[in-house]
Motif scaffolding. Structure first.
Motif, mmCIF file in Angstrom:
data_model
loop_
_atom_site.group_PDB
_atom_site.id
_atom_site.type_symbol
_atom_site.label_atom_id
_atom_site.label_comp_id
_atom_site.label_asym_id
_atom_site.label_seq_id
_atom_site.Cartn_x
_atom_site.Cartn_y
_atom_site.Cartn_z
ATOM 1 N N GLU A 47 5.881 31.803 29.397
ATOM 2 C CA GLU A 47 6.847 32.545 30.210
ATOM 3 C C GLU A 47 6.099 33.002 31.457
ATOM 4 N N THR A 48 6.513 32.498 32.625
ATOM 5 C CA THR A 48 5.785 32.812 33.848
ATOM 6 C C THR A 48 6.699 33.449 34.882
ATOM 7 N N HIS A 49 6.110 34.001 35.922
ATOM 8 C CA HIS A 49 6.794 34.875 36.869
ATOM 9 C C HIS A 49 7.387 34.072 38.022
ATOM 10 N N PRO A 52 6.403 23.709 27.695
ATOM 11 C CA PRO A 52 7.628 24.346 28.188
ATOM 12 C C PRO A 52 7.303 25.610 28.979
ATOM 13 N N VAL A 53 7.862 25.710 30.183
ATOM 14 C CA VAL A 53 7.662 26.890 31.024
ATOM 15 C C VAL A 53 9.014 27.546 31.272
ATOM 16 N N ASN A 54 9.090 28.805 30.940
ATOM 17 C CA ASN A 54 10.315 29.601 31.052
ATOM 18 C C ASN A 54 11.477 29.023 30.238
ATOM 19 N N PRO A 55 11.262 28.824 28.937
ATOM 20 C CA PRO A 55 12.384 28.397 28.095
ATOM 21 C C PRO A 55 13.513 29.433 28.066
ATOM 22 N N SER A 56 13.214 30.673 28.447
ATOM 23 C CA SER A 56 14.222 31.731 28.512
ATOM 24 C C SER A 56 15.146 31.585 29.713
ATOM 25 N N GLY A 57 14.758 30.751 30.680
ATOM 26 C CA GLY A 57 15.447 30.700 31.965
ATOM 27 C C GLY A 57 14.681 31.432 33.042
ATOM 28 N N MET A 65 9.437 39.618 28.918
ATOM 29 C CA MET A 65 8.646 38.408 28.678
ATOM 30 C C MET A 65 7.949 38.462 27.324
ATOM 31 N N HIS A 66 7.387 39.623 27.003
ATOM 32 C CA HIS A 66 6.696 39.777 25.720
ATOM 33 C C HIS A 66 7.677 39.761 24.548
ATOM 34 N N PHE A 110 2.633 35.120 31.876
ATOM 35 C CA PHE A 110 2.059 35.536 33.151
ATOM 36 C C PHE A 110 3.081 36.358 33.908
ATOM 37 N N ASN A 111 2.718 37.596 34.220
ATOM 38 C CA ASN A 111 3.579 38.535 34.949
ATOM 39 C C ASN A 111 2.817 38.973 36.196
#
Length: 388
Positions: free
Chosen positions: A283-285, A323-328, A344-345, A370-371
């Motif tokens: 999960e990245t910013h 996978p990067v940002n599977p949350s959207g 993110m956490h 990464f935030n």
């Protein structure tokens, strides 16, 4: 492994007119404790991530967590802030308290309410996350700052408009299945790539679909030391944490390098004893699509100037090799500043516990986060691993 996530809570992100900063805090604080199976008296300390900067008239907010339960009274409570990385700053502060053995259980809450503020004022507030003497008059506000970054990147490495549109389309597609996301619509590459009345240029080469959403929302975590966590229902351990703060003026840095991001990832991976390829997802910013593109390079996924390869080859898709940002991501989920890092956490913990529903990645073992605060100024990385 000195701290673990043992419970979480998350509101939907969006324009939440019926909520206040206080009601959002109370909601997630109560729900996170319930999820962890704990009571207020079981919590040793409270940390609140709340950027504010003028979004809320109530600027002294740490004790608002106590509105969730009178039994919080007299416990240590602190508000922390580090621009758009405020949420992760709160998480990392809680971990330090546990590492210092000053607490066994810490409640972390991240919150922001932005949408009640008029648009021009939002731009002025966010622009103060840059170096005001140099960038305080930037047209387009903080989008203008990242528009400059994108323009510099394009000058150095060529037009990356296709890659940026692919990142936007990927994240919007992922966000469709995230019940917490502000925008649950698959916009598609063609819409994100083309300038239109609904997708105009905002700053430099950045269009509206390249920019994260102004949002309201909150998230919370309950953290416990490992010994305590292993007696509970679930335990997602922090395999590593790293924080690298860089210079505030962009004039003192090569702004398309995101060197603080690189350093934070280097430290975290070394501490965890792993390589980037060992991660199951990140999960990245993605405050702007150009940020996600540069972060591919900064984390070591591709060489400098070649971040487009990762998205064009499908590496960062939900079914890709990383996978990067599977949350959207912030792009679809929204970016209520103080809540983002906590979110993110929480979402990464859901992934590792295989409780992520429609955004679930297959067989996750290690998750990376990464935030970022400002233009790669505050850089936080966490590596998570489920141990129970």
């Amino acid at each position: 492994m000195t701290a673990c996530i043992v419970g979480w809570a998350h509101t939907p992100f969006g324009k939440l007119d019926a909520e206040t900063v206080e009601s959002l805090i109370v909601r997630v604080a109560s729900e996170a404790l319930e999820h962890a199976g704990l009571e207020a008296e079981d919590v040793d300390e409270v940390v609140l991530g709340h950027f504010n900067g003028g979004f809320s008239a109530q600027d002294f907010t740490a004790s608002l967590v106590f509105q969730a339960n009178d039994r919080f009274r007299f416990k240590p409570a602190t508000r922390v802030e580090n621009a758009c990385a405020t949420g992760s700053a709160a998480v990392h502060q809680a971990i330090k308290t546990i590492e210092a053995k000053r607490a066994k259980t810490v409640l972390v809450v991240g919150v922001e309410q932005m949408t009640r503020t008029p648009g021009p004022e939002i731009g002025n507030i966010l622009l103060r996350c840059s170096y005001v003497p140099e960038d305080g008059e930037t047209p387009g506000g903080f989008a203008g700052v990242f528009g400059k970054i994108a323009g510099t990147y394009f000058q150095r490495y060529g037009d990356q408009s296709d890659a940026l549109a692919m990142i936007a389309a990927k994240n919007h597609k992922n966000g469709v299945d995230n019940p917490y996301a502000q925008m649950r619509k698959d916009l598609g590459f063609d819409f994100c790539r083309a300038e239109s009345d609904k997708n105009p240029f905002v700053a430099g080469p950045l269009k509206r679909t390249d920019c994260s959403l102004v949002s309201d929302g909150a998230a919370a975590l309950v953290l416990a030391d490992t010994e305590t966590a292993l007696r509970m229902k679930r335990a997602v351990a922090f395999r590593a944490t790293a924080h690298a703060q860089d210079f505030l003026p962009m004039s003192k840095r090569d702004i398309v390098q995101f060197e603080g991001c690189t350093e934070a990832w280097r430290r975290a991976l070394a501490q965890a004893g792993i390589q980037l390829s060992d991660l199951s997802f990140v999960e990245t910013h993605d405050c702007f699509t150009i940020a996600e593109l540069i972060e591919y390079e900064a984390m070591g996924l591709t060489p400098r100037g070649q971040g487009a390869i990762a998205v064009k080859e499908g590496w960062t898709n939900r079914d890709g090799k990383l996978p990067v940002n599977p949350s959207g991501g912030l792009k679809a989920k929204g970016h209520p500043i103080g809540a983002t890092g906590v979110s993110m956490h929480a979402l990464s913990a859901m992934q590792l516990c295989e409780e992520a529903g429609g955004i679930q990645v297959k067989n996750p073992v290690l998750g990376g986060i990464f935030n970022m605060g400002g233009a790669a100024v505050a850089n936080y990385v966490s590596v998570l691993e489920r141990i129970k």
